[in-house]
Scaffold this motif. Structure first.
Motif, PDB file in Angstrom:
ATOM      1  N   LEU A 228       0.806  -1.217   0.000  1.00 13.36           N
ATOM      2  CA  LEU A 228       0.000   0.000   0.000  1.00 13.36           C
ATOM      3  C   LEU A 228       0.838   1.265   0.000  1.00 13.36           C
ATOM      4  CD1 LEU A 228      -2.942  -0.961   2.387  1.00 13.36           C
ATOM      5  CD2 LEU A 228      -2.699  -1.310  -0.062  1.00 13.36           C
ATOM      6  N   SER A 229       2.117   1.153   0.373  1.00 13.15           N
ATOM      7  CA  SER A 229       2.993   2.326   0.346  1.00 13.15           C
ATOM      8  C   SER A 229       3.148   2.870  -1.073  1.00 13.15           C
ATOM      9  CB  SER A 229       4.370   1.973   0.914  1.00 13.15           C
ATOM     10  OG  SER A 229       4.951   0.903   0.182  1.00 13.15           O
ATOM     11  N   THR A 230       2.907   2.020  -2.081  1.00 10.18           N
ATOM     12  CA  THR A 230       3.075   2.456  -3.474  1.00 10.18           C
ATOM     13  C   THR A 230       1.837   3.161  -4.031  1.00 10.18           C
ATOM     14  OG1 THR A 230       2.328   0.313  -4.341  1.00 10.18           O
ATOM     15  CG2 THR A 230       4.682   0.552  -3.946  1.00 10.18           C
ATOM     16  N   VAL A 231       0.720   3.156  -3.279  1.00 11.69           N
ATOM     17  CA  VAL A 231      -0.500   3.781  -3.804  1.00 11.69           C
ATOM     18  C   VAL A 231      -0.940   4.998  -2.984  1.00 11.69           C
ATOM     19  CG1 VAL A 231      -1.291   1.591  -4.747  1.00 11.69           C
ATOM     20  CG2 VAL A 231      -2.091   2.295  -2.485  1.00 11.69           C
ATOM     21  N   GLU A 232      -0.140   5.373  -1.997  1.00  8.60           N
ATOM     22  CA  GLU A 232      -0.517   6.479  -1.112  1.00  8.60           C
ATOM     23  C   GLU A 232      -0.797   7.775  -1.863  1.00  8.60           C
ATOM     24  OE1 GLU A 232       2.375   7.028   1.923  1.00  8.60           O
ATOM     25  OE2 GLU A 232       2.222   4.990   2.684  1.00  8.60           O
ATOM     26  N   LYS A 233      -0.071   8.009  -2.966  1.00  7.65           N
ATOM     27  CA  LYS A 233      -0.194   9.289  -3.673  1.00  7.65           C
ATOM     28  C   LYS A 233      -1.239   9.248  -4.788  1.00  7.65           C
ATOM     29  CE  LYS A 233       4.606  10.564  -2.726  1.00  7.65           C
ATOM     30  NZ  LYS A 233       5.941  10.832  -3.305  1.00  7.65           N
ATOM     31  N   ALA A 234      -1.967   8.154  -4.906  1.00  4.09           N
ATOM     32  CA  ALA A 234      -2.990   8.060  -5.950  1.00  4.09           C
ATOM     33  C   ALA A 234      -4.073   9.115  -5.719  1.00  4.09           C
ATOM     34  CB  ALA A 234      -3.619   6.665  -5.952  1.00  4.09           C
ATOM     35  N   ASP A 235      -4.656   9.634  -6.806  1.00  2.00           N
ATOM     36  CA  ASP A 235      -5.701  10.647  -6.679  1.00  2.00           C
ATOM     37  C   ASP A 235      -6.937  10.080  -5.983  1.00  2.00           C
ATOM     38  OD1 ASP A 235      -4.468  12.903  -8.134  1.00  2.00           O
ATOM     39  OD2 ASP A 235      -4.504  11.510  -9.815  1.00  2.00           O
ATOM     40  N   ARG A 244     -17.219  -5.989  -4.722  1.00  2.00           N
ATOM     41  CA  ARG A 244     -17.933  -4.725  -4.561  1.00  2.00           C
ATOM     42  C   ARG A 244     -16.995  -3.649  -4.007  1.00  2.00           C
ATOM     43  NH1 ARG A 244     -23.472  -5.344  -4.892  1.00  2.00           N
ATOM     44  NH2 ARG A 244     -24.260  -7.488  -4.722  1.00  2.00           N
ATOM     45  N   ILE A 245     -17.272  -2.390  -4.353  1.00  2.00           N
ATOM     46  CA  ILE A 245     -16.507  -1.279  -3.787  1.00  2.00           C
ATOM     47  C   ILE A 245     -17.071  -0.996  -2.404  1.00  2.00           C
ATOM     48  CG2 ILE A 245     -15.883   1.154  -4.000  1.00  2.00           C
ATOM     49  CD1 ILE A 245     -16.148   0.875  -7.025  1.00  2.00           C
ATOM     50  N   VAL A 246     -16.230  -1.164  -1.381  1.00  2.00           N
ATOM     51  CA  VAL A 246     -16.698  -0.948  -0.003  1.00  2.00           C
ATOM     52  C   VAL A 246     -16.170   0.357   0.587  1.00  2.00           C
ATOM     53  CG1 VAL A 246     -17.065  -3.390   0.491  1.00  2.00           C
ATOM     54  CG2 VAL A 246     -14.805  -2.398   0.907  1.00  2.00           C
ATOM     55  N   GLU A 247     -15.100   0.897  -0.008  1.00  2.00           N
ATOM     56  CA  GLU A 247     -14.561   2.179   0.445  1.00  2.00           C
ATOM     57  C   GLU A 247     -13.966   2.928  -0.736  1.00  2.00           C
ATOM     58  OE1 GLU A 247     -13.222   1.131   5.054  1.00  2.00           O
ATOM     59  OE2 GLU A 247     -11.690   1.441   3.536  1.00  2.00           O
ATOM     60  N   SER A 248     -14.005   4.249  -0.673  1.00  2.00           N
ATOM     61  CA  SER A 248     -13.439   5.066  -1.739  1.00  2.00           C
ATOM     62  C   SER A 248     -13.011   6.407  -1.167  1.00  2.00           C
ATOM     63  CB  SER A 248     -14.493   5.272  -2.842  1.00  2.00           C
ATOM     64  OG  SER A 248     -14.017   6.159  -3.824  1.00  2.00           O
ATOM     65  N   GLY A 249     -11.827   6.885  -1.590  1.00  2.00           N
ATOM     66  CA  GLY A 249     -11.343   8.174  -1.110  1.00  2.00           C
ATOM     67  C   GLY A 249      -9.849   8.296  -1.306  1.00  2.00           C
ATOM     68  N   THR A 250      -9.259   9.351  -0.764  1.00  2.00           N
ATOM     69  CA  THR A 250      -7.808   9.505  -0.811  1.00  2.00           C
ATOM     70  C   THR A 250      -7.201   8.664   0.316  1.00  2.00           C
ATOM     71  OG1 THR A 250      -7.810  11.384   0.704  1.00  2.00           O
ATOM     72  CG2 THR A 250      -8.038  11.869  -1.653  1.00  2.00           C
ATOM     73  N   HIS A 251      -5.891   8.537   0.297  1.00  2.00           N
ATOM     74  CA  HIS A 251      -5.179   7.776   1.327  1.00  2.00           C
ATOM     75  C   HIS A 251      -5.532   8.270   2.723  1.00  2.00           C
ATOM     76  CE1 HIS A 251      -1.896   5.845   3.489  1.00  2.00           C
ATOM     77  NE2 HIS A 251      -1.455   7.026   3.869  1.00  2.00           N
ATOM     78  N   GLN A 252      -5.474   9.585   2.924  1.00  2.00           N
ATOM     79  CA  GLN A 252      -5.730  10.134   4.257  1.00  2.00           C
ATOM     80  C   GLN A 252      -7.188   9.977   4.645  1.00  2.00           C
ATOM     81  OE1 GLN A 252      -3.144  11.127   6.284  1.00  2.00           O
ATOM     82  NE2 GLN A 252      -4.803  10.941   7.783  1.00  2.00           N
ATOM     83  N   GLU A 253      -8.101  10.189   3.692  1.00  2.00           N
ATOM     84  CA  GLU A 253      -9.532  10.041   3.987  1.00  2.00           C
ATOM     85  C   GLU A 253      -9.855   8.618   4.439  1.00  2.00           C
ATOM     86  OE1 GLU A 253     -11.279  13.363   0.794  1.00  2.00           O
ATOM     87  OE2 GLU A 253     -11.292  11.216   0.305  1.00  2.00           O
ATOM     88  N   LEU A 254      -9.245   7.646   3.785  1.00  2.00           N
ATOM     89  CA  LEU A 254      -9.517   6.251   4.123  1.00  2.00           C
ATOM     90  C   LEU A 254      -8.888   5.864   5.461  1.00  2.00           C
ATOM     91  CD1 LEU A 254      -9.180   4.520   0.630  1.00  2.00           C
ATOM     92  CD2 LEU A 254     -11.255   5.112   1.865  1.00  2.00           C
ATOM     93  N   LEU A 255      -7.721   6.429   5.754  1.00  2.00           N
ATOM     94  CA  LEU A 255      -7.124   6.183   7.076  1.00  2.00           C
ATOM     95  C   LEU A 255      -8.009   6.762   8.182  1.00  2.00           C
ATOM     96  CD1 LEU A 255      -3.263   6.784   6.682  1.00  2.00           C
ATOM     97  CD2 LEU A 255      -4.478   4.607   6.822  1.00  2.00           C
ATOM     98  N   ASP A 256      -8.568   7.949   7.917  1.00  2.00           N
ATOM     99  CA  ASP A 256      -9.424   8.603   8.904  1.00  2.00           C
ATOM    100  C   ASP A 256     -10.716   7.818   9.142  1.00  2.00           C
ATOM    101  OD1 ASP A 256      -7.531  10.586   9.144  1.00  2.00           O
ATOM    102  OD2 ASP A 256      -8.572  12.003   7.818  1.00  2.00           O
TER     103      ASP A 256
END
Length: 272
Positions: A228-235, A244-256
């Motif tokens: 996951l360290s390689t996708v942290e900067k993804a838009d 199914r998509i269960v979560e969606s957002g930026t790295h920080q939003e998903l951590l929060d």
């Protein structure tokens, strides 16, 4: 006899269905998955269920989730390695089934974990098939950007070094760099990275990531990564679970949110 039997099975396979008639001269890279459903065969459970996601031109989408969640299946539908059962996929607003297969795939580059190399030189592995049209200057530029020249210059014959069957004489990281060089040479507006940094040591991964960052610039990118360290900067990051998509957002939003993504991230962080 066994090899012949295997060969004839491939020859006897039916051709891919290509009913598309549209040939787009230029593609911006707007990708939309609209209510996608897919299963491998009629009698199998659905691998993807009602998946909808839009990726704007030049933006990156990271797809994460546990093994078997449908990540690789989702990205395989875009170049039509499989056709969707439900819903549709659009490229710049045009359903991909309406584009000719050649035109669709001309506009997509793929870098995967399993790199296929031929028993030929590094140069010819960089510029094979339709990529042979590129000039010497373009090939060298791609080799430089993908950090291929860096290791090739240490070999006795440089870019003319023969790599062996499936690139057996090269390391995993070196094979991966050649795959990235191919994608740079192709210069397609849409890029798929399927576990492109998997199973590499830290030094190789850093080099690969530098090349990938350059490759992803100004391209619509769909990236699957176990680390996951390689996708942290993804838009944008989506988490798939059971198709199914269960979560969606930026790295920080998903951590929060402290949900599945945060759980996956914290588990990897604690392991490292």
């Amino acid at each position: 006899v066994a090899a012949g039997d295997s060969l004839f099975q491939v020859i006897d396979e039916e051709d891919e269905v290509d009913t598309g008639t549209i040939v787009k001269e230029s593609v911006e890279g707007h990708v939309e998955f609209r209510n996608i459903g897919f299963a491998y065969g009629d009698n199998n459970d659905a691998v993807l269920n009602d998946v909808s996601i839009t990726v704007e031109p030049g933006k990156s989408l990271a797809i994460v989730g546990h093994s078997g969640s449908g990540k690789s299946t989702l990205v395989s539908l875009l170049p039509r390695f499989f056709d969707v059962d439900l819903g549709e996929i659009l490229l710049d607003g045009v359903p991909i089934r309406d584009l000719t297969l050649e035109n669709l795939r001309d506009n997509i580059s793929l870098v995967s974990q399993d790199v296929v190399l031929f028993n030929d030189t590094i140069r010819n592995n960089l510029s094979y098939g339709q990529l042979r049209k590129h000039s010497e200057e373009e090939i060298l530029r791609a080799a430089e950007a993908a950090h291929v020249r860096e290791f090739a210059e240490e070999l006795p014959d440089g870019l003319e070094t023969v790599v062996g069957d499936r690139g057996v004489l090269l390391s995993g990281g070196q094979r991966q760099r050649i795959a990235i060089g191919r994608a740079l040479l192709k210069d397609a507006p849409v890029l798929i990275l399927d576990e492109a940094t998997s199973s590499l040591d830290t030094v190789s991964e850093r080099r690969i990531q530098e090349a990938l960052n350059l490759l992803m610039k100004n391209r619509t990118t769909l990236v699957i990564a176990h680390r996951l360290s390689t996708v942290e900067k993804a838009d944008r990051i989506i988490v798939l679970d059971a198709g199914r998509i269960v979560e969606s957002g930026t790295h920080q939003e998903l951590l929060d949110k402290n949900g599945q993504y945060a759980g996956l991230y914290n588990m990897q962080f604690s392991e490292e």
